[in-house]
Design an enzyme around this catalytic site. Structure first.
Site, PDB file in Angstrom:
ATOM      1  N   ASP A  16       0.783  -1.115  -0.203  1.00  0.00           N
ATOM      2  CA  ASP A  16      -0.274  -0.423   0.514  1.00  0.00           C
ATOM      3  C   ASP A  16       0.850   1.056  -0.010  1.00  0.00           C
ATOM      4  O   ASP A  16       0.294   1.861  -0.518  1.00  0.00           O
ATOM      5  CB  ASP A  16      -0.680   0.431   0.900  1.00  0.00           C
ATOM      6  CG  ASP A  16      -1.840  -1.064   0.619  1.00  0.00           C
ATOM      7  OD1 ASP A  16      -1.866  -1.840  -0.053  1.00  0.00           O
ATOM      8  OD2 ASP A  16      -3.031  -1.248   2.023  1.00  0.00           O
ATOM      9  N   GLU A  27       0.453  -5.680  -5.865  1.00  0.00           N
ATOM     10  CA  GLU A  27       0.365  -4.965  -6.509  1.00  0.00           C
ATOM     11  C   GLU A  27       0.858  -4.007  -7.234  1.00  0.00           C
ATOM     12  O   GLU A  27       1.211  -4.158  -8.444  1.00  0.00           O
ATOM     13  CB  GLU A  27      -1.021  -4.138  -5.690  1.00  0.00           C
ATOM     14  CG  GLU A  27      -1.630  -3.420  -7.010  1.00  0.00           C
ATOM     15  CD  GLU A  27      -2.663  -2.602  -6.497  1.00  0.00           C
ATOM     16  OE1 GLU A  27      -3.527  -2.781  -5.825  1.00  0.00           O
ATOM     17  OE2 GLU A  27      -3.132  -1.297  -6.936  1.00  0.00           O
TER      18      GLU A  27
HETATM   19  O1  TRH Z   1       4.393  -5.490  -0.786  1.00  0.00           O
HETATM   20  P1  TRH Z   1       3.360  -5.952  -1.658  1.00  0.00           P
HETATM   21  O2  TRH Z   1       3.110  -6.785  -0.900  1.00  0.00           O
HETATM   22  O3  TRH Z   1       2.082  -5.349  -1.427  1.00  0.00           O
HETATM   23  C1  TRH Z   1       0.739  -5.814  -1.589  1.00  0.00           C
HETATM   24  C2  TRH Z   1      -0.294  -5.257  -2.142  1.00  0.00           C
HETATM   25  O4  TRH Z   1      -0.573  -3.525  -2.174  1.00  0.00           O
HETATM   26  C3  TRH Z   1      -1.560  -5.747  -2.361  1.00  0.00           C
HETATM   27  O5  TRH Z   1      -2.326  -5.611  -2.887  1.00  0.00           O
HETATM   28  C4  TRH Z   1      -2.015  -5.339  -1.124  1.00  0.00           C
HETATM   29  O6  TRH Z   1      -3.346  -6.220  -1.213  1.00  0.00           O
HETATM   30  C5  TRH Z   1      -1.073  -6.750   0.135  1.00  0.00           C
HETATM   31  O7  TRH Z   1       0.411  -6.261  -0.106  1.00  0.00           O
HETATM   32  C6  TRH Z   1      -1.801  -6.708   1.232  1.00  0.00           C
HETATM   33  O8  TRH Z   1       3.493  -5.925  -2.653  1.00  0.00           O
HETATM   34  P2  TRH Z   1       4.168  -4.897  -3.962  1.00  0.00           P
HETATM   35  O9  TRH Z   1       2.702  -4.511  -4.144  1.00  0.00           O
HETATM   36  O10 TRH Z   1       4.883  -5.395  -5.084  1.00  0.00           O
HETATM   37  O11 TRH Z   1       5.096  -3.987  -3.362  1.00  0.00           O
HETATM   38  C7  TRH Z   1       5.837  -3.715  -3.645  1.00  0.00           C
HETATM   39  C8  TRH Z   1       6.791  -2.939  -3.342  1.00  0.00           C
HETATM   40  O12 TRH Z   1       7.860  -2.803  -3.597  1.00  0.00           O
HETATM   41  C9  TRH Z   1       6.539  -2.346  -4.386  1.00  0.00           C
HETATM   42  O13 TRH Z   1       6.196   0.149  -4.786  1.00  0.00           O
HETATM   43  C10 TRH Z   1       7.859  -1.618  -5.189  1.00  0.00           C
HETATM   44  C11 TRH Z   1       8.953  -1.949  -3.825  1.00  0.00           C
HETATM   45  N1  TRH Z   1       9.731  -2.293  -3.881  1.00  0.00           N
HETATM   46  C12 TRH Z   1      11.536  -1.436  -4.082  1.00  0.00           C
HETATM   47  O14 TRH Z   1      11.680  -0.693  -4.156  1.00  0.00           O
HETATM   48  N2  TRH Z   1      12.604  -2.125  -3.956  1.00  0.00           N
HETATM   49  C13 TRH Z   1      12.898  -3.269  -4.045  1.00  0.00           C
HETATM   50  O15 TRH Z   1      13.272  -3.697  -4.258  1.00  0.00           O
HETATM   51  C14 TRH Z   1      11.865  -4.666  -4.516  1.00  0.00           C
HETATM   52  C15 TRH Z   1      11.885  -6.036  -4.182  1.00  0.00           C
HETATM   53  C16 TRH Z   1      10.559  -3.801  -3.551  1.00  0.00           C
END
Ligand code: TRH
Length: 354
Positions: free
Chosen positions: A20, A257
């Site tokens: 989020d 997401e």
């Molecule tokens: O962390 P997430 O599992 O987020 C999710 C979603 O928002 C989902 O809709 C919600 O229901 C759930 O949480 C509870 O995975 P997501 O969405 O891919 O978010 C990870 C964030 O981390 C994304 O903005 C990319 C960022 N990221 C970095 O900035 N650097 C990194 O090295 C990595 C691996 C990720």
């Protein structure tokens, strides 16, 4: 409207929900960087942001900590023109009352989770009048169809990608130069009981002619080598640099997401681990996405198995990989040709602020 920049308050309650923060941060940056909006991001836990945006103090988004207790009165003049309530988090009551006391109330949006389900297009933009106050909240749904709110994408995405230097990226993280036929896989997932089985399948299928190199962003383990399979941890990188991990890989395992959307922009084959929900509700959403994706039929069995429904067949999926390149690219191009979420949100709000 005066020619002052539009002021926008985004409220995000992270609790333990990392993504989020990722979505809210990306939106906040886009509104500030590309649309010149003056954005405050109210967030209850800054920890995930500090990892994704170590330079956040440099602006342009004003990050405010959501206090445990809000002041009992909020000055109306301190309310923004646009208020984004992310994922139905509850706004502080004094803020809502201040919104209602303004001569012209702000445009109030509830930014919803991304889903490919068919009903989304029909619900995007729907009004919900406040039961007591002279305020209207609009539902803003991200989505894949034209009639939804679209997807987050930066204007400079293609330019950044064309500047990407894979050899330099690999050298920076201590990876040897790419060998011929190496299959590079990035792996960003929730805890997954199927992972040990997949690792075994990778070790069994990797050969000197087709070695497998797995990159684990955010991983803390030491590098492991099992024959022709090597597994490398990468540091958790600032949000824009996570794209580089995807660009450096032939196949991307993503989750939730935001990383799910980034994998689509990267245009390489990917495997989505959807956030698990009670009673298999997430599988309905997974299926809705597979139904609209041009490679959905080829992806279905492996994706379902990765999400706990069915048997994981890596050799079958691997044999299908070359056939996935073209539909993945086609999908990325189709989506990229549509207006992005931040532009749609700006247009939606400006029409209502006139
Ligand atoms: O962390 P997430 O599992 O987020 C999710 C979603 O928002 C989902 O809709 C919600 O229901 C759930 O949480 C509870 O995975 P997501 O969405 O891919 O978010 C990870 C964030 O981390 C994304 O903005 C990319 C960022 N990221 C970095 O900035 N650097 C990194 O090295 C990595 C691996 C990720």
């Amino acid at each position: 409207m005066t020619n002052q920049p539009t002021r926008c308050d985004i409220f995000c309650a992270v609790v333990d929900n990392f993504g989020d923060a990722g979505v809210c941060w990306r939106l906040a940056r886009l509104l500030a960087d590309e649309h010149g909006w003056q954005v405050r991001l109210w967030i209850d836990d800054p920890a995930p942001l500090q990892r994704m945006a170590p330079d956040l103090a440099a602006g342009p988004v004003d990050v405010r900590i959501w206090p445990a207790a809000w002041p009992t009165r909020w000055p109306a003049a301190d309310c923004a023109d646009v208020v984004v309530e992310a994922f139905a988090c509850e706004l502080p009551l004094p803020y809502v009352e201040a919104m209602a006391s303004r001569a012209r109330p702000p445009v109030w949006l509830n930014l919803e989770y991304l889903s490919a389900e068919r009903w989304v297009a029909g619900c995007h933009g729907m009004r919900s009048p406040h039961p007591r106050l002279p305020l209207v909240k609009y539902f803003f749904f991200p989505g894949f169809e034209e009639a939804t709110g679209g997807l987050l994408r930066e204007r400079d995405y293609d330019a950044r990608r064309s500047r990407f230097d894979e050899a330099a990226f690999r050298a920076e993280f201590g990876l040897p130069p790419r060998s011929a036929n190496e299959l590079v896989i990035s792996l960003f997932s929730y805890e997954n009981p199927v992972l040990p089985e997949l690792m075994k399948a990778w070790a069994a299928s990797a050969t000197p002619d087709r070695p497998i190199r797995v990159l684990r962003p955010g991983g803390s383990e030491a590098t492991e080598i099992h024959g022709n399979l090597s597994v490398h941890p990468l540091p958790f990188l600032p949000q824009p640099r996570y794209d580089e991990v995807l660009w450096a890989s032939d196949l991307n395992f993503v989750r939730g997401e935001d990383s799910f959307v980034r994998a689509q922009w990267a245009g390489s084959p990917f495997v989505w681990q959807i956030y698990p929900q009670a009673e298999g509700a997430h599988l309905v959403k997974l299926d809705a996405f597979l139904a609209i994706h041009p490679a959905g039929a080829r992806l279905r069995a492996f994706w379902l198995a990765w999400n706990g429904a069915g048997t994981l067949d890596w050799p079958d999926f691997a044999a299908n990989l070359p056939a996935l390149d073209a539909p993945m690219l086609q999908w990325a191009r189709t989506l990229a040709a549509r207006p992005d979420l931040a532009s749609k949100l700006v247009q939606f709000c400006l029409e209502r602020l006139k």
